[in-house]
Design an enzyme around this catalytic site. Structure first.
Site, short mmCIF file in Angstrom:
data_model
loop_
_atom_site.label_atom_id
_atom_site.label_comp_id
_atom_site.label_asym_id
_atom_site.label_seq_id
_atom_site.Cartn_x
_atom_site.Cartn_y
_atom_site.Cartn_z
N ASP A 1 38.94 32.27 24.92
CA ASP A 1 38.16 32.27 25.83
C ASP A 1 36.88 33.10 25.88
O ASP A 1 35.64 32.89 26.08
CB ASP A 1 38.88 32.44 27.23
CG ASP A 1 39.79 31.21 27.34
OD1 ASP A 1 39.25 30.02 27.28
OD2 ASP A 1 40.64 31.46 28.25
N ARG B 1 44.16 45.93 34.31
CA ARG B 1 42.85 45.44 34.63
C ARG B 1 42.01 46.35 35.24
O ARG B 1 40.80 46.42 34.94
CB ARG B 1 42.98 44.22 35.62
CG ARG B 1 43.60 42.92 34.58
CD ARG B 1 42.97 42.71 33.49
NE ARG B 1 43.50 41.45 32.83
CZ ARG B 1 44.36 41.50 31.71
NH1 ARG B 1 44.69 42.68 31.09
NH2 ARG B 1 44.45 40.40 31.02
N ASP C 1 44.08 38.36 37.53
CA ASP C 1 43.41 39.20 36.75
C ASP C 1 41.84 39.09 37.31
O ASP C 1 41.25 40.36 37.20
CB ASP C 1 43.55 38.85 35.14
CG ASP C 1 44.80 39.23 34.82
OD1 ASP C 1 45.41 40.10 35.34
OD2 ASP C 1 45.20 38.66 33.79
N SER D 1 50.45 32.23 26.43
CA SER D 1 49.46 32.83 26.73
C SER D 1 50.06 34.43 27.05
O SER D 1 51.08 34.44 27.86
CB SER D 1 48.93 32.46 28.12
OG SER D 1 48.10 33.77 28.77
N1 ARG Z 1 51.39 37.33 36.33
C1 ARG Z 1 51.17 38.54 35.85
C2 ARG Z 1 50.27 39.40 36.39
O1 ARG Z 1 49.54 38.72 37.27
C3 ARG Z 1 50.62 38.40 34.25
C4 ARG Z 1 49.34 37.86 34.08
C5 ARG Z 1 49.22 37.48 32.73
N2 ARG Z 1 47.73 37.59 32.45
C6 ARG Z 1 47.14 37.20 31.43
N3 ARG Z 1 45.97 37.21 31.19
N4 ARG Z 1 47.97 36.38 30.46
O2 ARG Z 1 49.76 40.66 35.93
#
Ligand code: ARG
Length: 390
Positions: free
Chosen positions: A13, A92, A121, A173
């Site tokens: 991405d 983040r 995110d 992922s």
């Molecule tokens: N659900 C989790 C969160 O909101 C994990 C997110 C995973 N993010 C990713 N880019 N794979 O923090």
């Protein structure tokens, strides 16, 4: 030419983002934040440049990540919906903070990220960036671009000579840092399906863990972990070491359905061996050294703290105020906790502290007892007075 700073991971991405932004007239500065994901950053840097980035920054954020994001969250005992220890959520805001700083250094007018429109995110990046500098424009290519599938995106990458290491069939992922790993997608999207063993990256299956338990001791000083088995470690090394030890015992796996900020429920797999041990140990030590009212009040804040971190409100005033309170509570959280790791479980089996409020002569049922049981009668009478019928 408008300059933009892109949070770059080297994945499909964000690589496509570089090209996509360039085609729309941006000069792209790639920012790679090292939060302990353990990637080959040189390779990622090259990929960013080959893909069309004008310049690449690699920020070693590990120490700041642990000091300013992980430790306060540990001290708050904050777990989202009681289970998720927030590894991704904490990474983040720190990356967003550095995107903003890089934008200032580069005199860029915008920042960009490669998050989808369905996740948390994007919210964390954008809300953080907006709080830190409301004037910066934010671009989220993945939310608006024309690709309908991962296959289409890969075709575009190939047509545009974007070097990739991915295949069209991606299984999961994965987002990783020092504090833990988040795993989504593939078969995991069926909440009834047990995660296959290959979904897990940092832990062995509990059934394959050693047949005998392992005891470890963790020391804390003012709420900060400092030693394992009496040996001093820097925070980064301590966390790495614990990930390794507890991972071998299958500790730290979480399988949950969680409520995302954007209103969907998602099935998530997490691994956080070190974090799991440290949460257990820290919480237990607090139960030894904090008085009842302080402990109970503090406990009511843990879920709120986790929500703020999860929701991208790291730099909110409420979070700042909670931090001040929590810092105050950690002054006496010094001592040692003994943990027993065994086939996926991590249990506290001992604790001690110079600030311990535990008084054996009051708790004991032996002849050492100093508790004046006669006082209990009057106490109960007064305490229960409002409820007495006669
Ligand atoms: N659900 C989790 C969160 O909101 C994990 C997110 C995973 N993010 C990713 N880019 N794979 O923090």
């Amino acid at each position: 030419m408008k300059k933009i700073v892109l949070a770059y991971s080297g994945g499909l991405d964000t690589s496509v983002c570089v090209k996509w932004l360039k085609d729309r007239g941006y000069e792209v500065i790639a920012y790679i934040g090292d939060v302990g994901q353990g990637e080959d950053f040189e390779k990622i840097e090259k990929r960013a440049l080959v893909t069309g980035a004008k310049k690449v920054y690699i920020g070693d954020l590990k120490q700041e990540f642990i000091n300013d994001f992980v430790i306060p969250t540990l001290q708050a005992n904050a777990a989202y919906e009681g289970k998720y220890l927030l590894a991704t959520a904490l990474s983040r805001p720190i990356i967003a903070k550095h995107l903003v700083e890089t934008a200032h250094r580069e005199k860029a007018s915008a920042i960009a990220h490669g998050c989808t429109g369905k996740g948390n995110d994007q919210v964390r990046f954008e809300v953080t960036a907006h709080i830190l500098d409301p004037k910066l424009e934010i671009v989220a290519p993945v939310r608006v671009w024309e690709f309908k599938s991962r296959e289409e995106e890969i075709d575009y990458a190939n047509e545009n000579n974007i070097p990739l290491t991915v295949t069209k069939k991606k299984v999961y992922s994965i987002d990783k840092n020092l504090w833990g790993i988040s795993i989504e997608c593939g078969v995991l999207e069926n909440p009834w399906a047990e995660p296959p063993n290959d979904a897990y990256q940092m832990t062995v299956a509990p059934e394959d863990a050693p047949a005998k338990p392992l005891y470890i001791e963790i020391d804390f000083e003012k709420g900060v972990p400092s030693k394992i088995n009496g040996k001093k470690y820097s925070l980064i090394d301590l966390i790495k070491k614990l990930n390794e030890i507890a991972g071998k015992y299958g500790v730290g796996r979480v399988d949950m359905v969680e409520n995302r900020l954007v209103g969907i429920k998602s099935r998530e797999i997490y691994e956080a061996p070190a974090a799991t041990c440290l949460y257990k140990a820290h919480e237990d030590l607090e139960s030894l050294v904090l008085d009842r009212e302080l402990l109970h009040f503090k406990q009511t804040l843990s879920a709120k703290y986790a929500e703020l971190a999860y929701y991208g409100l790291w730099y909110s005033d409420l979070k700042k105020a909670l931090d001040a309170f929590i810092k105050e509570t950690q002054k006496k959280v010094t001592g040692t906790v003994r943990l027993k790791l065994y086939k996926g479980s991590c249990v506290v089996v001992g604790r001690k502290s110079p600030y311990s409020l535990y008084k054996e002569e009051l708790a004991t049922y032996t002849e050492k007892d100093k508790f004046d049981q006669k006082l209990a009668e009057g106490f109960i009478r007064l305490w229960g007075m409002p409820y007495r019928k006669k």
